[in-house]
Design a protein around this motif. Structure first.
Motif, PDB file in Angstrom:
ATOM      1  N   GLY A  32      32.234-138.815  85.566  1.00 20.23           N
ATOM      2  CA  GLY A  32      32.585-140.201  85.835  1.00 20.23           C
ATOM      3  C   GLY A  32      31.496-141.186  85.468  1.00 20.23           C
ATOM      4  O   GLY A  32      31.591-142.359  85.793  1.00 20.23           O
ATOM      5  N   ASP A  33      30.447-140.742  84.784  1.00 17.01           N
ATOM      6  CA  ASP A  33      29.403-141.675  84.372  1.00 17.01           C
ATOM      7  C   ASP A  33      29.618-142.088  82.924  1.00 17.01           C
ATOM      8  O   ASP A  33      30.498-141.605  82.240  1.00 17.01           O
ATOM      9  N   ASP A  34      28.786-143.009  82.460  1.00 17.88           N
ATOM     10  CA  ASP A  34      28.953-143.538  81.108  1.00 17.88           C
ATOM     11  C   ASP A  34      28.139-142.786  80.065  1.00 17.88           C
ATOM     12  O   ASP A  34      28.193-143.128  78.890  1.00 17.88           O
ATOM     13  N   GLU A  35      27.381-141.788  80.461  1.00 17.60           N
ATOM     14  CA  GLU A  35      26.575-141.041  79.518  1.00 17.60           C
ATOM     15  C   GLU A  35      27.466-140.150  78.658  1.00 17.60           C
ATOM     16  O   GLU A  35      28.489-139.651  79.100  1.00 17.60           O
ATOM     17  N   GLU A  36      27.018-139.969  77.419  1.00 15.35           N
ATOM     18  CA  GLU A  36      27.721-139.072  76.507  1.00 15.35           C
ATOM     19  C   GLU A  36      27.548-137.645  77.024  1.00 15.35           C
ATOM     20  O   GLU A  36      26.430-137.186  77.242  1.00 15.35           O
ATOM     21  N   PRO A  37      28.635-136.920  77.282  1.00 14.34           N
ATOM     22  CA  PRO A  37      28.493-135.572  77.825  1.00 14.34           C
ATOM     23  C   PRO A  37      27.888-134.623  76.790  1.00 14.34           C
ATOM     24  O   PRO A  37      28.121-134.753  75.586  1.00 14.34           O
ATOM     25  N   ALA A  38      27.116-133.677  77.276  1.00 15.83           N
ATOM     26  CA  ALA A  38      26.549-132.648  76.411  1.00 15.83           C
ATOM     27  C   ALA A  38      27.646-131.656  76.045  1.00 15.83           C
ATOM     28  O   ALA A  38      28.604-131.483  76.786  1.00 15.83           O
ATOM     29  N   THR A  39      27.483-131.026  74.911  1.00 17.79           N
ATOM     30  CA  THR A  39      28.433-129.983  74.537  1.00 17.79           C
ATOM     31  C   THR A  39      27.784-128.629  74.756  1.00 17.79           C
ATOM     32  O   THR A  39      26.564-128.493  74.721  1.00 17.79           O
ATOM     33  N   VAL A  40      28.600-127.631  75.004  1.00 16.66           N
ATOM     34  CA  VAL A  40      28.140-126.266  75.168  1.00 16.66           C
ATOM     35  C   VAL A  40      28.493-125.531  73.885  1.00 16.66           C
ATOM     36  O   VAL A  40      29.670-125.369  73.563  1.00 16.66           O
ATOM     37  N   ALA A  41      27.475-125.122  73.147  1.00 17.99           N
ATOM     38  CA  ALA A  41      27.703-124.439  71.876  1.00 17.99           C
ATOM     39  C   ALA A  41      27.914-122.954  72.122  1.00 17.99           C
ATOM     40  O   ALA A  41      27.245-122.344  72.957  1.00 17.99           O
ATOM     41  N   PHE A  42      28.848-122.375  71.380  1.00 15.47           N
ATOM     42  CA  PHE A  42      29.049-120.929  71.447  1.00 15.47           C
ATOM     43  C   PHE A  42      29.511-120.424  70.104  1.00 15.47           C
ATOM     44  O   PHE A  42      29.916-121.197  69.243  1.00 15.47           O
ATOM     45  N   GLY A  43      29.423-119.119  69.908  1.00 17.70           N
ATOM     46  CA  GLY A  43      29.815-118.507  68.645  1.00 17.70           C
ATOM     47  C   GLY A  43      28.914-118.952  67.508  1.00 17.70           C
ATOM     48  O   GLY A  43      27.687-118.989  67.639  1.00 17.70           O
ATOM     49  N   ILE A  44      29.530-119.317  66.408  1.00 20.29           N
ATOM     50  CA  ILE A  44      28.794-119.704  65.212  1.00 20.29           C
ATOM     51  C   ILE A  44      27.906-120.918  65.473  1.00 20.29           C
ATOM     52  O   ILE A  44      26.780-120.986  64.987  1.00 20.29           O
ATOM     53  N   ALA A  45      28.370-121.874  66.254  1.00 15.26           N
ATOM     54  CA  ALA A  45      27.565-123.069  66.548  1.00 15.26           C
ATOM     55  C   ALA A  45      26.301-122.698  67.314  1.00 15.26           C
ATOM     56  O   ALA A  45      25.225-123.238  67.050  1.00 15.26           O
ATOM     57  N   ALA A  46      26.396-121.773  68.252  1.00 17.84           N
ATOM     58  CA  ALA A  46      25.222-121.327  69.000  1.00 17.84           C
ATOM     59  C   ALA A  46      24.253-120.580  68.087  1.00 17.84           C
ATOM     60  O   ALA A  46      23.039-120.776  68.163  1.00 17.84           O
ATOM     61  N   LEU A  47      24.783-119.745  67.222  1.00 20.09           N
ATOM     62  CA  LEU A  47      23.935-119.039  66.266  1.00 20.09           C
ATOM     63  C   LEU A  47      23.241-120.028  65.342  1.00 20.09           C
ATOM     64  O   LEU A  47      22.055-119.898  65.047  1.00 20.09           O
ATOM     65  N   ASP A  48      23.979-121.049  64.910  1.00 18.89           N
ATOM     66  CA  ASP A  48      23.417-122.049  64.012  1.00 18.89           C
ATOM     67  C   ASP A  48      22.225-122.759  64.651  1.00 18.89           C
ATOM     68  O   ASP A  48      21.255-123.085  63.971  1.00 18.89           O
ATOM     69  N   GLU A  49      22.277-122.986  65.955  1.00 20.50           N
ATOM     70  CA  GLU A  49      21.149-123.603  66.662  1.00 20.50           C
ATOM     71  C   GLU A  49      19.913-122.711  66.569  1.00 20.50           C
ATOM     72  O   GLU A  49      18.809-123.192  66.345  1.00 20.50           O
ATOM     73  N   HIS A  50      20.097-121.408  66.746  1.00 17.78           N
ATOM     74  CA  HIS A  50      18.971-120.474  66.633  1.00 17.78           C
ATOM     75  C   HIS A  50      18.425-120.459  65.205  1.00 17.78           C
ATOM     76  O   HIS A  50      17.206-120.443  65.008  1.00 17.78           O
ATOM     77  N   LEU A  51      19.316-120.450  64.229  1.00 15.77           N
ATOM     78  CA  LEU A  51      18.876-120.438  62.834  1.00 15.77           C
ATOM     79  C   LEU A  51      18.116-121.712  62.482  1.00 15.77           C
ATOM     80  O   LEU A  51      17.152-121.671  61.713  1.00 15.77           O
ATOM     81  N   GLY A  52      18.549-122.829  63.045  1.00 13.70           N
ATOM     82  CA  GLY A  52      17.901-124.103  62.765  1.00 13.70           C
ATOM     83  C   GLY A  52      16.480-124.186  63.296  1.00 13.70           C
ATOM     84  O   GLY A  52      15.654-124.931  62.770  1.00 13.70           O
ATOM     85  N   ARG A  53      16.179-123.431  64.335  1.00 15.98           N
ATOM     86  CA  ARG A  53      14.832-123.443  64.928  1.00 15.98           C
ATOM     87  C   ARG A  53      13.889-122.455  64.256  1.00 15.98           C
ATOM     88  O   ARG A  53      12.698-122.463  64.522  1.00 15.98           O
ATOM     89  N   ALA A  54      14.403-121.581  63.416  1.00 16.70           N
ATOM     90  CA  ALA A  54      13.577-120.541  62.793  1.00 16.70           C
ATOM     91  C   ALA A  54      13.368-120.839  61.308  1.00 16.70           C
ATOM     92  O   ALA A  54      14.159-121.534  60.686  1.00 16.70           O
ATOM     93  N   ASP A  55      12.299-120.297  60.772  1.00 15.29           N
ATOM     94  CA  ASP A  55      12.003-120.435  59.344  1.00 15.29           C
ATOM     95  C   ASP A  55      12.606-119.227  58.626  1.00 15.29           C
ATOM     96  O   ASP A  55      11.970-118.183  58.502  1.00 15.29           O
ATOM     97  N   ILE A  56      13.848-119.398  58.199  1.00 17.27           N
ATOM     98  CA  ILE A  56      14.605-118.291  57.609  1.00 17.27           C
ATOM     99  C   ILE A  56      15.033-118.659  56.197  1.00 17.27           C
ATOM    100  O   ILE A  56      15.523-119.763  55.966  1.00 17.27           O
TER     101      ILE A  56
END
Length: 109
Positions: free
Chosen positions: A9-33
Motif C-alpha cells: 500500500g505504499d508508493d515505492e516501486e516494489p522489488a521483484t523476486v528473480a528466479f530461474g534464468i533471471a536469477a542465474l543471469d544476476e549471478h552471471l552479471g556479477r562474475a567475470d565470465i
C-alpha cells in the motif's frame, strides 16, 4: 522469470523476486565470465550458487541444474541459458504439482 511480491500500500516501486534464468543471469552479471566455458569452469567461477526456480524461493544448486542438462560445454551465454531453461521449468512444474506444493498454495503465507 520474476514475480512481484504483494504490495504493502505504499508508493515505492516494489522489488521483484528473480528466479530461474533471471536469477542465474544476476549471478552471471556479477562474475567475470567469458564463453566458451565448461560446466566445471562455470561452477568454479560462480561458486555453485543455489538458484531459485520459482517465486516461493525453492532452489536448485547450479551444479545439479547443469547435471540435468547433460551438456558439459557452452559456446555462448545464450547456449547456457537455453540448456538450463527446461531444467528450471521442470523443477518449477514439479514443485507446483506436488502435494506439498498444492497445500502451500492453499495457505495464506
Amino acid at each position: 522469470m520474476g514475480v512481484r511480491p504483494p504490495q504493502q500500500g505504499d508508493d515505492e516501486e516494489p522489488a521483484t523476486v528473480a528466479f530461474g534464468i533471471a536469477a542465474l543471469d544476476e549471478h552471471l552479471g556479477r562474475a567475470d565470465i567469458t564463453f566458451p566455458m565448461t560446466d566445471q569452469e562455470l561452477i568454479s567461477a560462480l561458486g555453485d550458487p543455489d538458484i531459485p526456480y520459482d517465486g516461493k524461493n525453492n532452489t536448485i544448486s547450479l551444479s545439479r541444474a547443469l547435471e540435468n542438462t547433460h551438456v558439459s560445454r557452452f559456446e555462448t551465454r545464450q547456449d547456457l541459458m537455453n540448456a538450463l531453461h527446461p531444467v528450471f521449468e521442470a523443477k518449477r512444474e514439479r514443485a507446483n504439482n506436488s502435494i506439498v506444493g498444492q497445500l502451500r498454495s492453499l495457505l495464506p503465507f
